[in-house]
Design an enzyme around this catalytic site. Sequence first.
Site, PDB file in Angstrom:
ATOM      1  CB  SER A 144      49.987  39.381  58.436  1.00 38.91           C
ATOM      2  OG  SER A 144      49.441  38.574  59.469  1.00 38.91           O
ATOM      3  CD  GLN A 149      54.632  63.389  45.806  1.00 36.13           C
ATOM      4  OE1 GLN A 149      54.739  63.495  47.021  1.00 36.13           O
ATOM      5  NE2 GLN A 149      53.835  64.164  45.095  1.00 36.13           N
ATOM      6  CB  THR A 209      55.371  54.536  41.252  1.00 33.09           C
ATOM      7  OG1 THR A 209      56.196  55.693  41.036  1.00 33.09           O
ATOM      8  CG2 THR A 209      54.216  54.560  40.255  1.00 33.09           C
ATOM      9  NE  ARG A 210      59.559  59.071  45.589  1.00 31.13           N
ATOM     10  CZ  ARG A 210      59.386  60.388  45.650  1.00 31.13           C
ATOM     11  NH1 ARG A 210      58.543  60.895  46.536  1.00 31.13           N
ATOM     12  NH2 ARG A 210      60.041  61.193  44.849  1.00 31.13           N
ATOM     13  CG  HIS A 211      53.154  54.312  48.613  1.00 30.79           C
ATOM     14  ND1 HIS A 211      53.178  54.247  49.995  1.00 30.79           N
ATOM     15  CD2 HIS A 211      53.223  55.626  48.302  1.00 30.79           C
ATOM     16  CE1 HIS A 211      53.238  55.473  50.497  1.00 30.79           C
ATOM     17  NE2 HIS A 211      53.268  56.328  49.487  1.00 30.79           N
ATOM     18  NE  ARG A 212      59.992  49.097  47.113  1.00 24.17           N
ATOM     19  CZ  ARG A 212      60.456  50.006  47.960  1.00 24.17           C
ATOM     20  NH1 ARG A 212      60.510  51.280  47.608  1.00 24.17           N
ATOM     21  NH2 ARG A 212      60.853  49.667  49.168  1.00 24.17           N
ATOM     22  NE  ARG A 225      56.365  53.214  22.588  1.00 21.79           N
ATOM     23  CZ  ARG A 225      56.934  52.002  22.536  1.00 21.79           C
ATOM     24  NH1 ARG A 225      56.836  51.184  23.575  1.00 21.79           N
ATOM     25  NH2 ARG A 225      57.583  51.622  21.458  1.00 21.79           N
ATOM     26  CG  ASN A 235      47.606  44.594  51.173  1.00 25.30           C
ATOM     27  OD1 ASN A 235      47.776  45.345  52.139  1.00 25.30           O
ATOM     28  ND2 ASN A 235      48.603  43.899  50.639  1.00 25.30           N
ATOM     29  NE  ARG A 242      53.259  59.236  50.011  1.00 22.08           N
ATOM     30  CZ  ARG A 242      54.361  59.748  49.498  1.00 22.08           C
ATOM     31  NH1 ARG A 242      54.628  61.035  49.668  1.00 22.08           N
ATOM     32  NH2 ARG A 242      55.215  59.004  48.819  1.00 22.08           N
TER      33      ARG A 242
END
EC number: 2.1.1.148
Length: 245
Positions: free
Chosen positions: A60, A81, A83-86, A96, A169, A180
């Site tokens: 921590s 892939q 963005t699966r690491h939130r 856009r 972090n 990964r």
Amino acid sequence: MSACALKVELLRFTPEPEQLTALAARLCYSGATLSDLAEKVEASGQEAFLDGVVASGHLSVLEHASFTFAVEGVSRVLLAQLTRHRIASFSVQSQRYVSKERGFDYVVPPAIAALGPQALEEYAGQMETMHRWYCQWQARLGGKGEEANQDARFVLPGACETRLVLTMNARELLHFFRLRCCNRAQWEIRALADEMLARCYRAAPSLFQTAGPPCLLGRCTEGKRACGRRAEALARMAALKMPKP
């Protein structure tokens, strides 16, 4: 339009991340004042102490140090892939607001490149075809601008290059590297993780000394899906952590 290459830059990181995390860890077990602890941390190296902190799982305290990267030359496939690491922050170039009417760069999978020049030519032609589709839909939807782009982009390929700024972090980075940097990770996100780890290690070696796939510490967590190439993974990690020439 052309094939693009991965580019990773460590933009910013918490100043003196090793001293900061050592200070936070020592505070948890000491009755001393913060000033006294800070003097103790500054007076001597913290490598051995931080090795023990990480080995004990007291992770921590690593959350106080963050690292921000600029990433270019990656695909929308990778983005899905990533963005699966939130526990991370992402700022991604928008399809856009950024029009592709002049063309887009794209990522070529190594397995396709290995098939030879003819396969590469065919792949590039397919990218051109999808770009024509995009421009045709732009025109039918009113031309340039976000209202046309937002729907025309649906025909853009997963190979389409994107760029982003990414912040994690140190604790989440250790988790990211564990998953990964593994040989079983998809090739593109593994390449990104390797580049990020190399830069993190140069910035804070005590925090990332044991960073990498689980087999780095002697135990594969993939079970029956283990790659059987631990020596290869160890060599890759050792090369990443060598001093930069």
